[in-house]
Scaffold this motif. Structure first.
Motif, PDB file in Angstrom:
ATOM      1  N   UNK A  45       0.821  -1.204   0.000  1.00 50.88           N
ATOM      2  CA  UNK A  45       0.000   0.000   0.000  1.00 50.88           C
ATOM      3  C   UNK A  45       0.855   1.254   0.000  1.00 50.88           C
ATOM      4  N   UNK A  46       0.202   2.384  -0.319  1.00 53.07           N
ATOM      5  CA  UNK A  46       0.847   3.694  -0.306  1.00 53.07           C
ATOM      6  C   UNK A  46      -0.055   4.628   0.492  1.00 53.07           C
ATOM      7  N   UNK A  47       0.547   5.399   1.375  1.00 49.98           N
ATOM      8  CA  UNK A  47      -0.194   6.383   2.163  1.00 49.98           C
ATOM      9  C   UNK A  47       0.047   7.753   1.543  1.00 49.98           C
ATOM     10  N   UNK A  48      -1.050   8.449   1.192  1.00 49.26           N
ATOM     11  CA  UNK A  48      -0.945   9.819   0.697  1.00 49.26           C
ATOM     12  C   UNK A  48      -1.535  10.735   1.759  1.00 49.26           C
ATOM     13  N   UNK A  49      -1.628  12.007   1.464  1.00 52.94           N
ATOM     14  CA  UNK A  49      -2.119  12.959   2.464  1.00 52.94           C
ATOM     15  C   UNK A  49      -3.579  12.741   2.846  1.00 52.94           C
ATOM     16  N   UNK A  50      -4.378  12.166   1.936  1.00 53.27           N
ATOM     17  CA  UNK A  50      -5.810  12.040   2.234  1.00 53.27           C
ATOM     18  C   UNK A  50      -6.370  10.633   2.080  1.00 53.27           C
ATOM     19  N   UNK A  51      -5.516   9.636   1.766  1.00 52.10           N
ATOM     20  CA  UNK A  51      -6.041   8.283   1.606  1.00 52.10           C
ATOM     21  C   UNK A  51      -4.932   7.232   1.697  1.00 52.10           C
TER      22      UNK A  51
END
Length: 42
Positions: A12-18
């Motif tokens: 997975x990848x974590x971004x600023x909003x999801x």
């Protein structure tokens, strides 16, 4: 991330909003050298 009580692992990848699930892989399979972050997804 290891999925508890299963043989699966989620990349997975974590971004600023999801959090984006890139792949769910079985722990016994042959792993890819790289997991692409496909930017075509909304």
């Amino acid at each position: 991330m290891v999925v508890p009580r299963t043989p699966y692992i989620a990349a997975y990848v974590v971004t600023s909003d999801r959090i984006r699930i890139l792949r769910v892989l079985h722990g016994a399979q042959i792993w890819p050298d790289e997991i692409a972050d496909d930017t075509d997804f909304p």
